[in-house]
Design a protein around this motif. Structure first.
Motif, PDB file in Angstrom:
ATOM      1  N   GLN A  94       2.419  32.993  -8.537  1.00 54.80           N
ATOM      2  CA  GLN A  94       1.949  34.382  -8.601  1.00 54.80           C
ATOM      3  C   GLN A  94       3.142  35.311  -8.700  1.00 54.80           C
ATOM      4  O   GLN A  94       4.122  35.172  -7.969  1.00 54.80           O
ATOM      5  CB  GLN A  94       1.105  34.725  -7.368  1.00 54.80           C
ATOM      6  CG  GLN A  94       0.440  36.082  -7.440  1.00 54.80           C
ATOM      7  CD  GLN A  94      -0.494  36.321  -6.266  1.00 54.80           C
ATOM      8  OE1 GLN A  94      -0.460  35.585  -5.286  1.00 54.80           O
ATOM      9  NE2 GLN A  94      -1.340  37.331  -6.372  1.00 54.80           N
ATOM     10  N   GLU A 135       3.468  39.214  -8.618  1.00 54.82           N
ATOM     11  CA  GLU A 135       2.796  40.499  -8.411  1.00 54.82           C
ATOM     12  C   GLU A 135       1.320  40.367  -8.776  1.00 54.82           C
ATOM     13  O   GLU A 135       0.596  39.589  -8.172  1.00 54.82           O
ATOM     14  CB  GLU A 135       3.509  41.599  -9.207  1.00 54.82           C
ATOM     15  CG  GLU A 135       4.936  41.843  -8.732  1.00 54.82           C
ATOM     16  CD  GLU A 135       5.635  42.935  -9.493  1.00 54.82           C
ATOM     17  OE1 GLU A 135       5.060  43.458 -10.481  1.00 54.82           O
ATOM     18  OE2 GLU A 135       6.771  43.281  -9.103  1.00 54.82           O
ATOM     19  N   ASP A 136       0.851  41.093  -9.798  1.00 53.24           N
ATOM     20  CA  ASP A 136      -0.574  41.017 -10.146  1.00 53.24           C
ATOM     21  C   ASP A 136      -0.857  39.985 -11.224  1.00 53.24           C
ATOM     22  O   ASP A 136      -1.976  39.893 -11.724  1.00 53.24           O
ATOM     23  CB  ASP A 136      -1.084  42.393 -10.603  1.00 53.24           C
ATOM     24  CG  ASP A 136      -0.362  42.894 -11.840  1.00 53.24           C
ATOM     25  OD1 ASP A 136       0.769  42.400 -12.090  1.00 53.24           O
ATOM     26  OD2 ASP A 136      -0.911  43.750 -12.548  1.00 53.24           O
ATOM     27  N   LEU A 137       0.159  39.196 -11.611  1.00 48.47           N
ATOM     28  CA  LEU A 137      -0.018  38.141 -12.608  1.00 48.47           C
ATOM     29  C   LEU A 137      -0.110  36.788 -11.911  1.00 48.47           C
ATOM     30  O   LEU A 137       0.685  36.489 -11.013  1.00 48.47           O
ATOM     31  CB  LEU A 137       1.154  38.138 -13.585  1.00 48.47           C
ATOM     32  CG  LEU A 137       0.896  38.715 -14.989  1.00 48.47           C
ATOM     33  CD1 LEU A 137       2.212  38.875 -15.734  1.00 48.47           C
ATOM     34  CD2 LEU A 137      -0.056  37.837 -15.772  1.00 48.47           C
ATOM     35  N   LYS A 194      -4.360  38.350 -15.591  1.00 45.52           N
ATOM     36  CA  LYS A 194      -3.984  39.671 -15.112  1.00 45.52           C
ATOM     37  C   LYS A 194      -5.200  40.578 -15.222  1.00 45.52           C
ATOM     38  O   LYS A 194      -6.094  40.322 -16.038  1.00 45.52           O
ATOM     39  CB  LYS A 194      -2.822  40.244 -15.934  1.00 45.52           C
ATOM     40  CG  LYS A 194      -2.246  41.538 -15.384  1.00 45.52           C
ATOM     41  CD  LYS A 194      -1.056  41.992 -16.206  1.00 45.52           C
ATOM     42  CE  LYS A 194      -0.460  43.270 -15.634  1.00 45.52           C
ATOM     43  NZ  LYS A 194       0.706  43.751 -16.408  1.00 45.52           N
ATOM     44  N   SER A 195      -5.244  41.588 -14.425  1.00 39.29           N
ATOM     45  CA  SER A 195      -6.373  42.511 -14.468  1.00 39.29           C
ATOM     46  C   SER A 195      -6.547  43.051 -15.892  1.00 39.29           C
ATOM     47  O   SER A 195      -5.648  43.688 -16.435  1.00 39.29           O
ATOM     48  CB  SER A 195      -6.147  43.679 -13.496  1.00 39.29           C
ATOM     49  OG  SER A 195      -7.209  44.605 -13.577  1.00 39.29           O
ATOM     50  N   ILE A 219      -5.590  32.884  -3.522  1.00 37.26           N
ATOM     51  CA  ILE A 219      -5.251  33.975  -4.442  1.00 37.26           C
ATOM     52  C   ILE A 219      -6.389  34.260  -5.411  1.00 37.26           C
ATOM     53  O   ILE A 219      -6.343  35.236  -6.157  1.00 37.26           O
ATOM     54  CB  ILE A 219      -3.965  33.652  -5.236  1.00 37.26           C
ATOM     55  CG1 ILE A 219      -4.168  32.407  -6.110  1.00 37.26           C
ATOM     56  CG2 ILE A 219      -2.788  33.472  -4.310  1.00 37.26           C
ATOM     57  CD1 ILE A 219      -2.983  32.108  -7.006  1.00 37.26           C
TER      58      ILE A 219
END
Length: 310
Positions: free
Chosen positions: A61, A63-65, A94-95, A199
């Protein structure tokens, strides 16, 4: 090559540019595809890891990835000796988007693109990831059954011919099982660590699916181990049979050689260009032939009595 897809009404539709909830599928990326992936903030090292066939299954992971590498089975129609192999699939989540990266086309991703996998949505990233895992385990089990079928056919051929060609074919199937076992175990470790890391936001239904995937993956490992043990046992058994058949042939040749040894000796003596006893006799030829035949019979009888013919 890359294509951008989004699920609508249970179907995968191709779109021109990334949008919220899309799936970006990249196969055998060129420099332009790699630059495109970098523009999505995907690490270039991860792209090259996803193209490495020797890369182990893992996740990380940033950060957000979320990066995931998993091992998929595939049928290599171009290789007739070892058709069943494994390949690497890189997944970046990712978002807003879901990215898959692979060095070549494979049946798992193709099934999803062509809509053969039901209840799948690109907008649900975690469920989409689990569907890929689930489809991979289905293909592992399917290919393992095919390997078992091929081994049964080869075994039948061995019963009739006992040639080295069939043993080589079994060895090639054993290689496929080694590939599968190694990849399945790597996937199993990745599943366990992914589950413990928490996660992924999973609903109850997703958790049940993840548990089913883990169970089927362990089942595939057991099947691969069992089939590998069976193949190893058969190869050892038939190698012994081939060796025993060679021993039988050598035994027969030895018996023939020993039986003809004395007649050959007599013929050699009377073939010498020197004066020998009874050379003037008109019946010496018949006597020498008779004695030679009697000697061959006695040698054969002695070998029979000591069970050399069995």
């Amino acid at each position: 090559m890359r294509e951008i897809l989004i699920s609508e009404n249970g179907r995968m539709n191709t779109i021109d540019s990334p949008v919220e909830g899309c799936w970006i599928n990249v196969v055998s990326p060129d420099s332009g595809d790699i630059a495109f992936l970098k523009s999505l903030e995907i690490d270039e090292d991860f792209v090259y890891d996803a193209l490495d066939q020797e890369e182990r299954a893992r996740f990380e992971q940033d950060e957000d990835l979320i990066y995931v590498i998993t091992k998929l089975p595939y049928l290599d129609t171009a290789d007739e000796t070892v058709p069943y192999k494994t390949t690497t699939l890189g997944i970046a989540m990712k978002s807003g988007y879901f990215v898959t990266i692979s060095s070549s086309e494979n049946a798992i991703v193709s099934d999803i693109v062509e809509g053969r996998v039901k209840d799948i949505s690109t907008k649900k990233r975690n469920r989409f990831l689990l569907r890929i895992f689930d489809r991979a385990t289905v293909y592992y089990l399917r290919y393992l059954k095919e390997i078992r079928r091929l081994s049964n056919e080869i075994e039948s051929e061995l019963h009739r011919s006992t040639r080295n060609q069939e043993l080589v074919a079994m060895l090639n199937l054993e290689k496929s099982l080694v590939f599968f076992t190694t990849s399945l175990r790597s996937n199993e470790l990745m599943f366990e660590k992914l589950k413990r890391a928490n996660i992924l936001t999973l609903y109850e239904e997703d958790e049940e699916l993840f548990e089913d995937i883990s169970i089927e993956n362990r089942q595939a490992i057991e099947m691969a181990n069992i089939y590998s043990d069976i193949l190893t046992g058969m190869m050892d058994a038939f190698a012994s049979v081939i060796s025993n058949n060679l021993n039988v042939v050598m035994k027969i040749l030895t018996i023939v050689t020993l039986s003809l040894q004395i007649p050959t000796l007599v013929a050699s003596i009377y073939g010498m260009n020197v004066k020998l006893p009874f050379m003037e006799s008109s019946t010496i030829f018949y006597w020498s032939m008779g004695l030679s035949g009697l000697a061959a019979f006695l040698v054969g009888f002695v070998l029979f009595k000591i069970r050399w013919f069995k």
